[in-house]
Write an enzyme that holds these catalytic residues in place. Structure first.
Site, mmCIF file in Angstrom:
data_model
loop_
_atom_site.group_PDB
_atom_site.id
_atom_site.type_symbol
_atom_site.label_atom_id
_atom_site.label_comp_id
_atom_site.label_asym_id
_atom_site.label_seq_id
_atom_site.Cartn_x
_atom_site.Cartn_y
_atom_site.Cartn_z
ATOM 1 N N ASP A 1 59.893 -14.302 -40.279
ATOM 2 C CA ASP A 1 58.705 -13.709 -40.911
ATOM 3 C C ASP A 1 58.676 -12.198 -40.696
ATOM 4 O O ASP A 1 58.329 -11.447 -41.604
ATOM 5 C CB ASP A 1 57.424 -14.341 -40.366
ATOM 6 C CG ASP A 1 56.203 -13.648 -40.950
ATOM 7 O OD1 ASP A 1 56.037 -13.723 -42.184
ATOM 8 O OD2 ASP A 1 55.456 -12.990 -40.208
ATOM 9 N N LYS B 1 53.547 -18.758 -38.459
ATOM 10 C CA LYS B 1 53.197 -18.267 -37.109
ATOM 11 C C LYS B 1 52.153 -19.177 -36.453
ATOM 12 O O LYS B 1 52.215 -19.455 -35.257
ATOM 13 C CB LYS B 1 52.697 -16.821 -37.206
ATOM 14 C CG LYS B 1 53.830 -15.854 -37.523
ATOM 15 C CD LYS B 1 53.354 -14.448 -37.795
ATOM 16 C CE LYS B 1 52.712 -14.333 -39.144
ATOM 17 N NZ LYS B 1 52.454 -13.006 -39.629
ATOM 18 N N HIS C 1 42.348 -18.658 -36.858
ATOM 19 C CA HIS C 1 43.035 -17.465 -37.348
ATOM 20 C C HIS C 1 42.152 -16.789 -38.381
ATOM 21 O O HIS C 1 41.532 -17.447 -39.208
ATOM 22 C CB HIS C 1 44.370 -17.859 -38.003
ATOM 23 C CG HIS C 1 45.098 -16.687 -38.564
ATOM 24 N ND1 HIS C 1 45.834 -15.835 -37.783
ATOM 25 C CD2 HIS C 1 45.184 -16.201 -39.833
ATOM 26 C CE1 HIS C 1 46.347 -14.884 -38.536
ATOM 27 N NE2 HIS C 1 45.977 -15.087 -39.790
ATOM 28 N N SER D 1 53.807 -17.023 -44.559
ATOM 29 C CA SER D 1 53.908 -16.068 -43.461
ATOM 30 C C SER D 1 52.869 -16.395 -42.373
ATOM 31 O O SER D 1 53.193 -16.528 -41.190
ATOM 32 C CB SER D 1 53.686 -14.653 -44.026
ATOM 33 O OG SER D 1 53.442 -13.724 -43.011
ATOM 34 N N ARG E 1 59.116 -7.265 -47.638
ATOM 35 C CA ARG E 1 58.048 -7.364 -48.652
ATOM 36 C C ARG E 1 57.224 -6.086 -48.704
ATOM 37 O O ARG E 1 56.798 -5.641 -49.775
ATOM 38 C CB ARG E 1 57.123 -8.557 -48.327
ATOM 39 C CG ARG E 1 57.757 -9.909 -48.620
ATOM 40 C CD ARG E 1 56.962 -11.024 -47.967
ATOM 41 N NE ARG E 1 55.576 -11.010 -48.374
ATOM 42 C CZ ARG E 1 54.561 -11.469 -47.631
ATOM 43 N NH1 ARG E 1 54.791 -11.995 -46.435
ATOM 44 N NH2 ARG E 1 53.336 -11.412 -48.069
HETATM 45 N N1 URA Z 1 49.250 -11.575 -42.716
HETATM 46 C C1 URA Z 1 50.457 -12.096 -42.432
HETATM 47 O O1 URA Z 1 50.725 -12.480 -41.304
HETATM 48 N N2 URA Z 1 51.351 -12.207 -43.428
HETATM 49 C C2 URA Z 1 51.117 -11.812 -44.700
HETATM 50 O O2 URA Z 1 51.956 -11.955 -45.546
HETATM 51 C C3 URA Z 1 49.850 -11.246 -44.974
HETATM 52 C C4 URA Z 1 48.930 -11.153 -43.965
#
Ligand code: URA
Length: 432
Positions: free
Chosen positions: A161, A187, A82, A183, A168
């Site tokens: 999320d 994922k 990632h 977050s 947010r």
């Molecule tokens: N990328 C994400 O998936 N979440 C965040 O909070 C910031 C960057």
């Protein structure tokens, strides 16, 4: 249990329990806890932070708000990577085929990108016929057969999320390290891999503007992953210029193909080898990073990585001829050179500005659902520490627009040219 008591506890700087975090995230997901209370809690987290243990509970609660992929039907070690978001970042297109060519399973689900250029999925769709949609059982079958699949999300991963991020975004709480870490990791963990390599970008073009904050974020993500039983690596990399030379979907696929042919840009090749080497060690194909790098170099020299990319493209309905003949990719109608107006050395290239310029050309989306023009983008001719003379080409716009002056100016302004070279390292730190 009451939401308000959890908010007060965090506001006053105390550590939340697993049950409290679970209660809050479940309630927020099913609508029994409203946005205003979730906003208050995220602001309290923003100011008071979270322990690694709290952040792990938060990640697990978000992760279990939706589907979790079960990859146990895939034989062997499954790896994933990632990146926290880079301009010109096509690393998955090289790392995936390279590690898969060594027998390590690369089972990756990606999302679509917003801004800059498209995400990995949009880049893959620049290859005619490539289909990112696949039912879960076919995904598993393909990884077992050819070692790799790169697809869009099946099912619903971490819906909490999505809801939390939207909140947010409008309440000033995006830039909180535990919220970002949970977050991203929720994922990633929902995608089911055994080992994960994170590329955490640092610099003007990145979420984390300095090495100290990036170290905190990376360390927390590594700890969350380990707490959840995963093999974790984070690589901190400099984002003070775009990665490689190409920014734009087909252009980036071509650069990935060149890299698998051993002819990629130096910085991009270096990052791919480093990320892949950690996955090769975690995938138990090598004992040391050096041994892994040698194996990977061999896969480049023998074109095994390239052949695996071609197999992937074919398996997902794409035309693999494009992998062996990248000149087949449709080119943009015009190529416009952006020239230097002074002599000196390139000391900085504002990656964000280059990403925005590529988006204005049509390579990325400014809002969900925007169409992407796969052929357009920017190819840098000069990178940091290159010498330039007045009139030299800094970059080339690949464009289908007739009016490009404003975009050319943005690209020109993205370059800083100074009298001396600067200290510039791509890989800043490895956190295990
Ligand atoms: N990328 C994400 O998936 N979440 C965040 O909070 C910031 C960057």
């Amino acid at each position: 249990m009451r939401a308000v008591d959890i908010i007060i506890k965090k506001r006053d700087g105390f550590e939340l329990t697993k049950e409290e975090i679970q209660f809050f995230i479940q309630g927020f997901t099913d609508g029994s806890i409203d946005n205003y209370q979730a906003s208050a809690l995220t602001m309290a987290i923003f100011f008071n932070g979270m322990t690694d243990q709290e952040a792990t509970y938060l990640t697990e609660s978000i992760l279990h708000s939706g589907d979790v992929l079960d990859l146990s039907a895939i034989e062997g070690i499954k790896v994933d990577k990632h990146s926290t978001g880079g301009v010109g970042d096509k690393t998955s297109l090289v790392v995936g085929p390279l590690v898969a060519s060594l027998g390590i399973k690369f089972a990756k689900m990606s999302g679509r990108g917003l801004g800059h250029t498209g995400g990995t999925l949009d880049k893959l769709e620049a290859i005619p016929g490539y289909d990112i949609n696949m039912p879960e059982e076919n995904f598993i079958k393909q990884v077992n057969q050819i070692g790799i699949a790169l697809v869009g999300q099946t099912g619903e991963l971490a819906p909490a999320d999505k809801k939390l991020y939207a909140l947010r975004d409008v309440t000033g709480t995006v830039e909180s390290i535990p919220l970002i870490a949970s977050s991203i990791m929720s994922k990633k963990l929902a995608s089911g891999a055994d080992a994960i390599c994170l590329d955490v970008k640092v610099g003007s073009g990145a979420f984390m503007k300095n090495e100290e904050d990036a170290t905190k974020l990376a360390t927390l993500m590594v700890n969350i992953g380990k707490n959840c039983g995963k093999n974790m690596t984070a690589i901190l990399t400099n984002m003070d210029e775009p990665l490689g030379l190409a920014v734009g979907n087909s252009l980036e696929v071509i650069e990935a193909i060149n890299t698998l042919n051993g002819k990629g840009p130096k910085d991009f090749t270096e990052l791919c080898l480093e990320v892949a080497a950690h996955l090769v060690v975690d995938g138990k194909r090598a004992k040391t990073i050096e041994e892994a790098r040698n194996l990977l170099q061999h896969q480049i020299d023998t074109k095994e990585g390239l052949h695996t990319l071609a197999k992937l493209v074919k398996a997902q309905g794409g035309n693999e001829e494009y992998i062996y003949h990248p000149e087949k990719f449709k080119e943009a109608a015009h190529k416009i050179a952006v020239l230097s107006d002074k002599d000196g050395y390139v000391t900085h290239i504002d990656a964000l500005a280059i990403g925005n310029a590529a988006m204005m050309l049509g390579a990325g989306r400014s809002k969900i659902g925007d169409a992407i023009d796969h052929s357009v983008g920017i190819v840098l001719a000069k990178k940091v520490n290159d010498i330039v003379k007045k009139g030299d080409i800094l970059a080339i716009l690949h464009t289908n627009k007739t009016q490009n002056d404003e975009i050319a100016q943005i690209v020109s302004d993205a370059y800083t040219i100074g009298k001396n070279t600067v200290d510039s390292r791509l890989i800043l730190k490895i956190i295990k």
